[in-house]
Design a protein around this motif. Structure first.
Motif, PDB file in Angstrom:
ATOM      1  N   ARG A 116       0.849  -1.201   0.000  1.00  0.00           N
ATOM      2  CA  ARG A 116       0.000   0.000   0.000  1.00  0.00           C
ATOM      3  C   ARG A 116       0.886   1.254   0.000  1.00  0.00           C
ATOM      4  NH1 ARG A 116      -3.124  -3.488  -0.802  1.00  0.00           N
ATOM      5  NH2 ARG A 116      -5.237  -3.774   0.010  1.00  0.00           N
ATOM      6  N   GLU A 131       0.635   4.021  -1.458  1.00  0.00           N
ATOM      7  CA  GLU A 131      -0.087   5.301  -1.425  1.00  0.00           C
ATOM      8  C   GLU A 131      -0.419   5.726   0.004  1.00  0.00           C
ATOM      9  OE1 GLU A 131      -3.011   2.055  -1.217  1.00  0.00           O
ATOM     10  OE2 GLU A 131      -1.253   2.478  -2.458  1.00  0.00           O
ATOM     11  N   ALA A 132      -0.348   4.786   0.951  1.00  0.00           N
ATOM     12  CA  ALA A 132      -0.657   5.094   2.348  1.00  0.00           C
ATOM     13  C   ALA A 132       0.614   5.178   3.189  1.00  0.00           C
ATOM     14  CB  ALA A 132      -1.600   4.032   2.924  1.00  0.00           C
ATOM     15  N   ALA A 170       0.677   7.323   6.467  1.00  0.00           N
ATOM     16  CA  ALA A 170      -0.055   6.706   7.573  1.00  0.00           C
ATOM     17  C   ALA A 170       0.702   5.505   8.126  1.00  0.00           C
ATOM     18  CB  ALA A 170      -1.442   6.279   7.107  1.00  0.00           C
ATOM     19  N   LEU A 214      -5.887  -0.211   5.599  1.00  0.00           N
ATOM     20  CA  LEU A 214      -5.475   1.145   5.237  1.00  0.00           C
ATOM     21  C   LEU A 214      -6.448   1.801   4.268  1.00  0.00           C
ATOM     22  CD1 LEU A 214      -1.689   0.351   4.888  1.00  0.00           C
ATOM     23  CD2 LEU A 214      -2.666   1.928   6.557  1.00  0.00           C
ATOM     24  N   GLU A 215      -7.187   0.979   3.526  1.00  0.00           N
ATOM     25  CA  GLU A 215      -8.161   1.545   2.595  1.00  0.00           C
ATOM     26  C   GLU A 215      -9.270   2.288   3.335  1.00  0.00           C
ATOM     27  OE1 GLU A 215      -9.548  -1.640   0.192  1.00  0.00           O
ATOM     28  OE2 GLU A 215      -7.559  -2.138  -0.606  1.00  0.00           O
ATOM     29  N   GLN A 273      -9.244   6.012   3.522  1.00  0.00           N
ATOM     30  CA  GLN A 273      -9.624   6.793   2.344  1.00  0.00           C
ATOM     31  C   GLN A 273     -11.130   7.009   2.270  1.00  0.00           C
ATOM     32  OE1 GLN A 273      -7.101   8.075   0.616  1.00  0.00           O
ATOM     33  NE2 GLN A 273      -5.781   6.957   2.041  1.00  0.00           N
ATOM     34  N   THR A 304     -11.950  10.787   6.070  1.00  0.00           N
ATOM     35  CA  THR A 304     -11.287  11.988   5.549  1.00  0.00           C
ATOM     36  C   THR A 304     -12.066  13.260   5.844  1.00  0.00           C
ATOM     37  OG1 THR A 304     -12.340  11.631   3.396  1.00  0.00           O
ATOM     38  CG2 THR A 304     -10.158  10.682   3.707  1.00  0.00           C
TER      39      THR A 304
END
Length: 811
Positions: A391, A393-394, A397, A419-420, A423, A428
Motif C-alpha cells: 500500500r 499510497e498510504a 499513515a 489502510l483503505e 480513504q 477523511t
C-alpha cells in the motif's frame, strides 16, 4: 573493503577523484571487448560438441577468481570533458554483442534442434550455455534502452524480447528510476525480504506496471490504448518472432524448454536488481516527497574484471544519479558516498540464493549504512515492512502507525486492506487537512470537535446497525465475515483518530463499544433469520443477549473480551439450541478481530443460556456472575424477556445471597503490592482493578447512584457519590488502559517502547511527556489506594473517604 581505501568522490555529474582519471581511447576500451570472446567458443562448442562445450563454461567462471587477481578499479573518466563522440570505441563492443547474440542464438538453436548431430547430453549442456550467456541480454539491453538514439532503444527491446521480457524497457525507465529506493518500487527490496519472495512480486509488478505506464502515457495524449504508438505492439511482435522461430526450429516441444530458459534468465536479472538496492531506502521528507536519488541509494562494487565483463554494471549508484550517462562515464563512488558490496557480483549471486547467508552478510551492512547516512532516523520499520510495498499510497499513515502503535502495525501487516478505510469519506471528512484554519490551534480544536461529535453522538449503535443492514449477505458465515471486516475497519479508523488526538481513549471506548454492540446485534440477527428460514417461525417466548464488563459500560478497547450470555423464555431445548448457534457465530466474529479477543474454542459445549426462572434462582443462591455492569444488546421474540431480565438484575443487586457474596468478594480483593507503573496498571495498589472493585462495592453498599443504569462506569459511580479524586483516577486508568491496548496490547511494556510510542501514550492521557505521565501514575495510584483503603476498611461514605484522604495528605 576497497571503500575503506578510497577517497571521497563527488555527486551528480562531477567525476569522482579517487584512483586517478581515465582518458577515452582504444586502449582503455579494449578490455570491454572481452565479453565478445565467448561467442566463438559457443559456436565452436555447438559445431563440435564433446569437450569443446567445456570452453564456454570455463569462460563463465572467470569473473570470480580474476576479480581477486586484478583487484579494484577506482579510476573514473571525466563525464564533463568527454563528449559522446569520443566514446565510439566503447560503443563498438556493446553494438557487437547486440549483433552477435541473436546470430549466435539462432545458429546454436539450429545445431540443437535441426542439425541433429548433438547427443542429448550435449544438447542439454548447450541449452545451459545459451541460458547462461543470455543473462548478458539484460546488461546490454539495459544499456541500450537508456540511449538517446531511437534505433539503439529498439535494438535493446529486441534483445530483451529474445528472453521474453521486452516490457522491461518501459518499466525500468519510467517506474524503477522514478521510484527507486522507495516502497513504491517493488524492484527495491526491503531489508528482510528474500530473493524467493522478491522474484514473483517483481516479475508481476514489472509487467503490470509497464502496461499501466503505457496506458497512462497514451491517455495523456488522448489516444486509445490500442493506438499503434503503444509500445506493447512492438513488444508483442518482437516476442512473437522469437516464439515463432523456436516453434519452426523445434516444434511444439521446444516451446516449454524455451520458456524455462527465459525464466532462468529473468531470474538471474532479478538477482542483480535485488543485489543493487537491497535494504536501501530514500527517506520521506517533511513535505511528503522522498529525498532525491543519490549514490547512497545503490550498492557499489569496484572489481576491475567484472566491470570489464559487465560494462561497468557494478557502478550502479552513478547510473541512478545520472541515468543517461553511458557506461564508460559511470563514476566509482567510495564508501563515504555509496555503500560497498562485500564482493563482486559473482560472489553476491551465490549469497543471494541462500537467504540465511545473505541476511547474515548484508543486514549488518544495511544497519551500518543507516547509522552512517541517517543517524537521525531511529525507526526504519515502516520502510522495511511489506505493507509499505503493498500500500505505497498510504506510506505516510504507515510511518505514523509503525512509529507510534506497534499493535496496529502488526495488524496492517496482516491485513493491509485496513489502510483503505482511511480513504473513506467517513474518515477523511473528519480528519481535516492541515492549513484549513487561521492557525494550528484552531485546526486542532475543529478536528477534535468534529470527530468527537460524530463518533460519540451522531454515529451511535443504532446508526451503525442500519449501516450494516445495508450490506448484502447470503448466509450466517457470510454475515460473520462481513461484519468482522466492517468492525475491523471502524475499529482501525477509531484507533488512528485516537493516535492523532482527535479522540481521547475514553471517547474511543464509547465509539468502540457502539461498534461492538452493532456487530454483535448484526451477527445474531443473521442467525435468527437463518434459523427461521430453515426451521420456520419460533414458538412463544424470546431471547435476549447481554454483555458484561467494559463492553456494557461503554469502555471497550481493542482486544476486548466478548463476555456475553443469553437469557430466554419459552421451550428450553429450542431456545438453548438457538443460543448455542449464537455463541458459535460470535466465536467466528471474534477470530482475526481487531476489536474482540478470540473466544475460546468449544464455546458451544458449556451452558449457552439461562432461562429467566433459572436466572432468578441462581441470583438468590449467589451462583451467578457479577451483574453490576450489564447491557442488553439484542432481543428476539417476546419483548418482555429484556424487561424481566432487568427486574431480576435489580433484585439481585438490591438484596439476596448473590449481592452478599459479591460484596464479600469485593471487600477481600486487596493485598497486592506491585510497584506502581504503566506496566502494572491492573495489579498495582490503587490501580485499575482496585478502582473498579471500589466502584462496584460503592454501588452495592451506598445510595445516591442511579439504580436504573445497568452499566455505570467507575468514574460515573464515584462522581455520583461525590468521590471526585477516585473519579479522576478511574478516568486516567481507563484512558491509559485504552491507549496501551491500542498501541501494544495486553502486557505491553510502555517503559521500554520507543520515543514516538511514549509520546503517543502521554498525549492521549493529557500529560506533557512520558516522564510526567509516569509521575502522575505513581501519585494517582498512591492517592487512590489511600482512599480505597478508607472506603473499604471502614465502610464509610464517599464524602468521608475524600475528607480522610485530604487529612492524610495531598494526592
Amino acid at each position: 573493503m576497497a571503500s575503506d581505501r578510497a577517497k571521497p568522490s563527488s555527486l551528480g555529474a562531477e567525476p569522482a577523484e579517487s584512483g586517478g582519471a581515465v582518458e577515452p581511447s582504444f586502449r582503455s576500451a579494449l578490455p570491454h571487448f572481452l565479453p565478445l570472446a565467448v561467442f566463438p567458443l559457443i559456436v565452436n562448442a555447438a559445431i563440435h560438441g564433446g569437450w569443446w562445450i567445456a570452453a564456454p563454461f570455463a569462460f563463465f567462471a572467470l569473473p570470480g577468481p580474476l576479480d581477486i587477481a586484478f583487484g579494484a578499479d577506482e579510476r573514473n573518466m571525466d563525464p564533463v570533458k568527454t563528449p559522446e563522440s569520443r566514446l565510439i570505441w566503447y560503443d563498438l563492443p556493446v553494438w557487437g554483442w547486440a549483433f552477435l547474440w541473436p546470430v549466435t542464438f539462432v545458429f546454436v538453436l539450429w545445431q540443437i534442434l535441426v542439425a541433429g548431430h548433438l547427443a542429448i547430453w550435449e544438447a542439454t549442456l548447450m541449452t545451459v550455455v545459451l541460458a547462461t550467456e543470455a543473462q548478458a541480454v539484460f546488461i546490454v539491453g539495459h544499456e541500450l534502452v537508456h540511449r538517446r538514439a531511437t534505433w539503439e532503444r529498439r535494438l535493446g527491446e529486441f534483445l530483451l524480447a529474445s528472453v521474453s521480457y521486452p516490457q522491461y524497457a518501459t518499466e525500468h525507465v519510467y517506474i524503477h528510476h522514478a521510484l527507486v529506493g522507495t516502497p513504491l518500487d517493488v524492484g527495491s527490496a526491503p531489508k528482510g525480504q528474500s530473493i524467493w519472495r522478491y522474484f514473483p512480486r517483481e516479475v508481476a509488478s514489472n509487467l503490470l506496471g509497464a502496461w499501466k505506464v503505457a496506458r497512462e502515457r497514451l491517455a495523456r495524449r488522448r489516444l486509445p490504448v490500442w493506438h499503434h504508438t503503444n509500445p506493447f505492439w512492438r513488444y508483442g511482435i518482437e516476442t512473437a518472432f522469437w516464439y515463432a522461430l523456436i516453434y519452426w526450429l523445434g516444434g511444439p516441444w521446444a516451446i516449454p524448454v524455451y520458456v524455462v530458459m527465459c525464466l532462468g534468465v529473468v531470474f538471474s536479472m532479478k538477482i542483480s536488481n535485488y543485489i543493487q538496492h537491497y535494504g536501501l531506502r530514500r527517506v520521506r521528507l517533511p513535505n511528503g516527497r522522498f529525498e532525491k536519488v543519490r549514490p547512497r541509494h545503490s550498492w557499489s562494487a569496484d572489481c576491475r574484471f567484472s566491470n570489464w565483463m559487465f560494462y561497468n554494471m557494478q557502478r550502479h549508484p552513478d547510473h541512478h544519479a545520472v541515468a543517461s550517462r553511458r557506461y564508460p562515464l559511470l563514476q566509482h563512488h567510495a564508501g563515504d558516498e555509496s555503500p560497498q558490496l562485500p564482493g563482486g557480483y559473482a560472489k553476491m549471486f551465490n549469497l543471494a540464493v541462500r537467504p540465511k547467508r545473505w541476511f547474515e552478510t548484508m543486514d549488518p551492512l544495511v544497519d551500518g549504512w543507516r547509522a552512517r547516512f541517517y543517524p537521525e532516523v531511529d525507526d526504519w520499520s515502516a520502510y522495511d515492512s511489506p505493507v509499505s510495498a503493498a500500500r505505497p499510497e498510504a506510506f505516510d499513515a504507515i510511518v505514523e502507525i509503525f512509529g507510534a502503535a506497534p499493535r496496529l502495525a502488526e495488524w496492517i501487516e496482516r491485513n493491509p486492506e485496513l489502510l483503505e478505510s482511511l480513504q473513506d469519506r467517513e474518515f477523511t471528512d473528519l480528519d481535516l487537512p492541515e492549513g484549513f484554519g487561521p492557525d494550528p490551534e484552531t485546526e486542532v480544536v475543529a478536528r477534535r470537535g468534529l470527530t468527537r461529535l460524530y463518533w460519540t453522538r451522531e454515529f451511535g449503535s443504532s446508526e451503525m446497525k442500519e449501516r450494516i443492514a445495508e450490506i448484502p449477505v447470503q448466509d450466517v458465515d457470510d454475515a460473520v465475515d462481513t461484519v468482522r471486516n466492517w468492525s475491523n475497519d471502524k475499529a482501525f479508523q477509531i484507533g488512528v483518530h485516537t493516535l492523532r488526538g482527535n479522540l481521547s481513549p475514553v471517547e474511543a471506548g464509547t465509539a468502540l463499544s457502539n461498534v461492538a454492540e452493532a456487530s454483535i446485534s448484526a451477527v445474531l440477527s443473521a442467525v435468527t433469520e437463518d434459523s427461521a428460514h430453515r426451521r420456520g417461525p419460533r414458538g412463544e417466548g424470546g431471547v435476549a443477549a447481554v454483555v458484561l464488563g467494559e463492553l456494557a459500560s461503554g469502555e471497550a478497547a481493542p482486544g476486548a473480551e466478548l463476555d456475553v450470555f443469553f437469557v430466554y423464555a419459552g421451550a428450553a431445548v429450542d431456545r438453548e439450541a438457538l443460543c448455542r448457534r449464537f455463541r458459535e457465530a460470535l466465536a467466528g466474529l471474534s477470530r482475526d478481530s481487531l476489536l474482540f479477543a478470540p473466544m475460546p474454542r468449544g464455546v458451544g459445549k458449556e451452558r449457552a443460556a439461562w432461562s429467566l426462572d433459572d436466572l432468578a434462582d441462581h441470583c438468590r443462591t449467589g451462583a451467578f456472575p457479577d451483574l453490576t455492569r450489564t447491557r442488553r444488546v439484542f432481543e428476539f421474540g417476546e419483548s418482555e424477556v429484556g424487561r424481566r431480565f432487568d427486574d431480576a438484575r435489580r433484585e439481585s443487586l438490591a438484596h439476596g445471597a448473590a449481592r452478599d457474596a459479591l460484596i464479600a468478594e469485593l471487600r477481600d480483593g486487596t493485598g497486592r503490592s506491585v510497584e506502581p507503573g504503566l506496566s502494572s496498571l491492573d495489579d498495582m495498589r490503587g490501580g485499575l482493578r482496585d478502582v473498579e472493585r471500589a466502584a462496584r462495592l460503592l454501588r452495592l453498599t451506598h445510595t445516591g447512584n442511579d439504580p436504573d443504569d445497568p452499566a455505570p462506569t467507575a468514574a460515573s459511580v464515584f462522581r455520583g457519590a461525590g468521590a471526585g479524586r477516585l473519579a479522576d483516577a478511574a478516568t486516567l486508568w481507563r484512558g491509559l488502559r485504552g491507549i496501551l491496548r491500542l498501541v501494544g496490547g495486553d502486557g505491553f511494556a510502555a517503559e521500554a517502547a520507543g520515543p514516538k510510542v511514549k509520546a503517543a501514550v502521554a498525549r492521549a492521557c493529557g500529560a506533557e511527556d512520558f516522564d510526567a505521565l509516569t509521575a502522575a501514575v505513581r501519585d494517582t495510584a498512591a492517592s487512590a489506594s489511600a482512599e480505597i483503603d478508607i472506603l473499604v476498611g471502614r465502610n464509610v461514605s464517599p464524602a468521608e473517604s475524600d475528607a480522610g484522604s485530604e487529612a492524610s495528605g495531598p494526592s
